[in-house]
Write an enzyme that holds these catalytic residues in place. Structure first.
Site, PDB file in Angstrom:
ATOM      1  CD  GLU A   1      -1.399  -0.183   3.640  1.00 58.81           C
ATOM      2  OE1 GLU A   1      -2.592  -0.076   3.362  1.00 58.81           O
ATOM      3  OE2 GLU A   1      -0.978  -0.310   4.795  1.00 58.81           O
TER       4      GLU A   1
ATOM      5  CE  LYS B   1       7.660   5.009   4.909  1.00 60.91           C
ATOM      6  NZ  LYS B   1       7.572   6.342   5.493  1.00 60.91           N
TER       7      LYS B   1
ATOM      8  CG  ASP C   1       5.140  12.576   4.091  1.00 57.30           C
ATOM      9  OD1 ASP C   1       5.654  12.174   5.160  1.00 57.30           O
ATOM     10  OD2 ASP C   1       5.659  13.416   3.350  1.00 57.30           O
TER      11      ASP C   1
ATOM     12  CE1 TYR D   1       1.369   1.250  10.669  1.00 61.94           C
ATOM     13  CE2 TYR D   1       0.907   3.267   9.464  1.00 61.94           C
ATOM     14  CZ  TYR D   1       1.525   2.614  10.511  1.00 61.94           C
ATOM     15  OH  TYR D   1       2.289   3.321  11.390  1.00 61.94           O
TER      16      TYR D   1
ATOM     17  CE  LYS E   1      11.631   7.674   2.021  1.00 55.65           C
ATOM     18  NZ  LYS E   1      10.859   8.510   2.956  1.00 55.65           N
TER      19      LYS E   1
ATOM     20  CB  CYS F   1      20.356  48.263  -3.141  1.00 48.54           C
ATOM     21  SG  CYS F   1      18.932  47.606  -2.272  1.00 48.54           S
TER      22      CYS F   1
ATOM     23  CB  CYS G   1      17.821  51.561  -0.558  1.00 49.31           C
ATOM     24  SG  CYS G   1      19.433  50.778  -0.429  1.00 49.31           S
TER      25      CYS G   1
ATOM     26  CB  CYS H   1      21.982  46.317  -0.089  1.00 49.46           C
ATOM     27  SG  CYS H   1      21.440  47.971   0.368  1.00 49.46           S
TER      28      CYS H   1
ATOM     29  CB  CYS I   1      18.260  49.138   2.523  1.00 48.52           C
ATOM     30  SG  CYS I   1      17.538  48.031   1.318  1.00 48.52           S
TER      31      CYS I   1
HETATM   32  S1  IVH Z   1       3.364  -0.465   7.931  1.00 46.70           S
HETATM   33  C1  IVH Z   1       6.684  -1.889  11.245  1.00 46.70           C
HETATM   34  N1  IVH Z   1       2.128   0.945   6.182  1.00 46.70           N
HETATM   35  O1  IVH Z   1       6.009   4.723   7.904  1.00 46.70           O
HETATM   36  C2  IVH Z   1       5.877  -0.754  10.879  1.00 46.70           C
HETATM   37  N2  IVH Z   1       3.615   2.072   7.641  1.00 46.70           N
HETATM   38  O2  IVH Z   1       8.922   4.716   8.088  1.00 46.70           O
HETATM   39  C3  IVH Z   1       4.834  -1.200   9.898  1.00 46.70           C
HETATM   40  N3  IVH Z   1       3.729   4.485   7.273  1.00 46.70           N
HETATM   41  O3  IVH Z   1       6.215   4.384  11.359  1.00 46.70           O
HETATM   42  C4  IVH Z   1       4.328  -0.015   9.282  1.00 46.70           C
HETATM   43  N4  IVH Z   1       2.278   4.559   5.633  1.00 46.70           N
HETATM   44  O4  IVH Z   1       4.043   5.340  10.465  1.00 46.70           O
HETATM   45  C5  IVH Z   1       3.001   0.965   7.181  1.00 46.70           C
HETATM   46  N5  IVH Z   1       0.939   2.061   4.578  1.00 46.70           N
HETATM   47  C6  IVH Z   1       1.795   2.091   5.573  1.00 46.70           C
HETATM   48  C7  IVH Z   1       2.398   3.267   6.020  1.00 46.70           C
HETATM   49  C8  IVH Z   1       3.310   3.214   7.058  1.00 46.70           C
HETATM   50  C9  IVH Z   1       3.084   5.261   6.407  1.00 46.70           C
HETATM   51  C10 IVH Z   1       4.693   4.978   8.268  1.00 46.70           C
HETATM   52  C11 IVH Z   1       4.541   4.353   9.622  1.00 46.70           C
HETATM   53  C12 IVH Z   1       5.921   3.967  10.067  1.00 46.70           C
HETATM   54  C13 IVH Z   1       6.764   4.704   9.085  1.00 46.70           C
HETATM   55  C14 IVH Z   1       8.066   3.999   8.913  1.00 46.70           C
END
Ligand code: IVH
Length: 678
Positions: free
Chosen positions: A114, A116, A118, A226, A315, A409, A412, A427, A433
């Site tokens: 899934e 990740k 932020d 998650y 990532k 500048c 000024c 400047c 200024c």
């Molecule tokens: S699974 C062992 N699924 O990423 C931890 N984490 O860098 C299992 N995070 O602290 C985490 N989206 O807060 C999982 N779909 C996702 C996530 C996710 C964001 C975060 C999570 C974790 C951090 C690690």
């Protein structure tokens, strides 16, 4: 027969929660907003009449409650882990190979994948289906109790529905702010001249750290779960996807983009699909999380120090987009530095619309070989400011303009100087200024300096343009009549601003020193100076030799500080500030020992995402630690980001504690607020 209040309340709660879920989670409302309001109002009314019948899972609890004094600490039943990261396909393949090797088979593994998110990691505990407690990740072992805030998040059920709900269920997931909700919230804040947030993640984190949950309730937070675990064995299925199905049936919010795939090739295909959708999603993601689907295999794979061996974060590369350089303007900073700033054709990248980007100095302009009219590539990663990384030379249009450094500048018209051995232009106008004055005022009032909320750039511009403020001390001469004459300034805002200005008269000495805007005196140096000298008077008369005694102050900074205080204009300004009643609190000399990391030596290595290495160094110093450039037996702890090399290896061979960025940030969150309050 008419139901009694208890039964009616019960029914109302179920209905309100049901419609809440349809609206906030599934995006499929079945009743109109008015009908929903009517149900909710009836619920509130009945609860007001029968306060003894209010339950913790009532939707009425979502509006927030009176502020807490502080956050309670919560110890996690199992540690909240981080994830290992990979940045390319080969490394993800190696992850699969390692898993297979450990599991001792060669069949394809099944993964649950899934995006990740932020956002901010949270743990929520349901007892008998009722939301009992929610906590932040903290340092992974201990977090903060944020139940009051989490209860206001509409997509999180206060009570689970359906069958076979474990007596104790812990779900973990990411709370985040949608991009659209974030944008709307910032627009609103701007209209009210309030503080805006930098990005959705900071906004979510800040919102969850509110002591007043009534504020949290107004913010557009949401969540995806998650992972989950139950108090007793056998209460949950033995595969992740099957667990997700249950969680969904109980009403918990899940990411609908998740997918179960077989083998790493399918995983990679999924990663590409998600990457292609990244910009069109209404939430920020920075990669894909790949998890082994079978819990038995997870168990067999086990974990490293802080990360499971059965999961990996793939990532995404920092976002890069093409746009056009429309123009270059030269901006004058508070110390007179003149910086070329690129005006770009606005583009959406990394969750924000970018229309400006600094070019730093003329050397950078030359290095990039950039001209006005060029097509350029800009990159924005995490919290890092957007940057022009490349010029598309092969697409250079016929008409371009060369970027020429100004000789006078732009604000000024004073001559521009170039200091010996430095790349930047300056400047020579000093306080005449207007730009330097404006920038000094903005810096002075900023959150980490005098913290005068309400005195932002728009107001400063007006005050300077109308010559109402001609130096820092003039801020303290403002009155309500003057302020209410300004554009967009009502009596209430004026009174608030005056109260904030008044409050700033008693700032701490480190903040005051930082606010003065002495060249090269950042927050960490200001703190060191304050700790060493204790009062502004002592510092005012310090010789360069005495200044060099201060930790982390070398000859250059000592020279800048001595020069600043020797300048008659600056001494006069200080006198005016004192006359205006500004009395920075005296600092206990050398309380370094009492700082949380006093006596410790830290090393920062690798790339950090949320803050750069200088910022990390500054906060560590603020907490009393020494920051060293290399690892030795005397090192207390190493903060290692991705890409850490020999320093990490040395630390490991010496058995020195190593933490990742998430743990580091958690530690700062715990200590930094303590220092901030002091
Ligand atoms: S699974 C062992 N699924 O990423 C931890 N984490 O860098 C299992 N995070 O602290 C985490 N989206 O807060 C999982 N779909 C996702 C996530 C996710 C964001 C975060 C999570 C974790 C951090 C690690």
């Amino acid at each position: 027969m008419k139901p009694g209040p208890k039964a009616e309340l019960e029914s109302l709660r179920r209905q309100v929660e049901h419609h809440n879920r349809l609206y906030h989670q599934l995006d499929k409302p079945e009743i109109t907003d008015q009908d929903f309001d009517r149900l909710f109002q009836r619920l509130l009314q009945l609860e007001a009449e029968h306060p003894e019948l209010v339950t913790p899972d009532s939707p009425s609890q979502r509006v927030g409650s009176a502020p807490l004094g502080s956050f309670a600490q919560v110890k996690h039943a199992r540690p909240m882990l981080s994830l290992d990261k990979v940045f390319d396909e080969e490394d993800l393949k190696r992850f699969e190979e390692r898993c297979k090797k450990r599991l001792g088979g060669d069949t394809d593994l099944v993964y649950s994948c899934e995006p990740k998110i932020d956002g901010v990691a949270v743990s929520i505990i349901y007892e008998n289906g009722i939301l009992a407690r929610a906590a932040t990740r903290g340092d992974g072992t201990t977090g903060e109790d944020i139940t009051h805030n989490v209860k206001t998040v509409k997509s999180i059920p206060l009570r689970l529905v359906g069958a076979s709900i474990p007596a104790v269920l812990e779900v973990r997931g990411e709370i985040f702010m949608t991009k659209s909700g974030f944008a709307a919230m910032n627009r609103d804040a701007e209209a009210k001249q309030e503080r805006t947030f930098v990005n959705p993640r900071n906004a979510a984190a800040g919102t969850l750290r509110q002591l007043d949950s009534r504020i949290t309730a107004t913010r557009p937070l949401t969540m995806f779960c998650y992972s989950a675990s139950a108090g007793n064995e056998g209460e949950l299925p033995d595969e992740l996807e099957a667990i997700f199905q249950r969680l969904g049936a109980w009403g918990l919010p899940l990411n609908s983009l998740r997918r179960t795939v077989s083998g790493i090739a399918e995983c990679l295909a999924y990663c590409h699909e998600v990457l292609a959708q990244r910009n069109s999603l209404d939430y920020e993601i920075d990669g894909v999380v790949v998890k082994v689907n079978s819990l038995a295999q997870q168990q067999a794979l086990g974990m490293n120090a802080r990360t499971p061996r059965w999961a990996m974060a793939y990532k995404f590369p920092a976002e890069e987009v093409a746009t056009t350089l429309l123009d270059v303007e030269f901006q004058v900073g508070r110390t007179g530095t003149i910086t070329p700033v690129a005006r770009l054709e606005p583009v959406f990248v990394g969750g924000v619309t970018v229309s400006n980007s600094t070019l730093h100095n003329m050397d950078e302009v030359e290095r990039l070989g950039i001209r006005i009219g060029d097509k350029v590539i800009i990159r924005r990663a995490g919290d890092v400011i957007p940057k022009i990384v490349m010029v598309m030379r092969d697409q250079r249009p016929a008409q371009t303009r060369v970027i020429v450094a100004p000789e006078r500048c732009p604000v000024c018209d004073s001559p521009v100087l170039k200091d010996e051995g430095e790349v930047s232009l300056r400047c020579s106008g000093g306080p005449v200024c207007q730009a330097q004055l404006e920038q000094s005022l903005i810096h002075f009032a900023s959150r980490t300096a005098m913290d005068i909320e309400g005195l932002g750039s728009k107001l400063v511009e007006q005050l300077v343009a109308q010559t109402l403020v001609m130096n820092l001390a003039d801020i303290y001469k403002l009155d309500e009549a003057t302020l209410t004459n300004l554009e967009r300034m009502g009596a209430k805002s004026a009174q608030n601003l005056l109260a904030n200005i008044d409050r700033s008269r008693t700032v701490s000495l480190p903040r005051f020193l930082y606010a003065l805007g002495i060249r090269d005196v950042g927050e960490a140096t200001a703190l060191n100076l304050a700790n060493h000298f204790g009062s502004i008077e002592a510092l005012l008369n310090a010789s360069e030799a005495a200044l060099i005694e201060v930790p982390d102050v070398g000859p250059v900074v000592a020279g800048r500080v001595a020069e600043f205080f020797a300048e008659p204009r600056h001494r006069a300004l200080l006198q005016q500030l004192l006359d205006a009643g500004v009395r920075p609190a005296e600092q206990q000399v050398a309380p370094r020992e009492s700082l949380p990391l006093a006596g410790e030596t830290w090393v920062v290595t690798g790339t950090l995402e949320a803050l750069d290495r200088n910022q990390a160094k500054a906060v560590l110093q603020r907490l009393g630690a020494k920051v060293a450039g290399s690892v030795s037996a005397r090192t207390t702890c190493v903060v290692a980001g991705p890409g850490a090399g020999s320093k990490l290896a040395t630390a490991e061979s010496l058995g020195i504690k190593v933490i990742d960025e998430a743990e580091f940030l958690a530690l700062l969150a715990r200590h930094d607020s303590a220092v901030e309050k002091a």
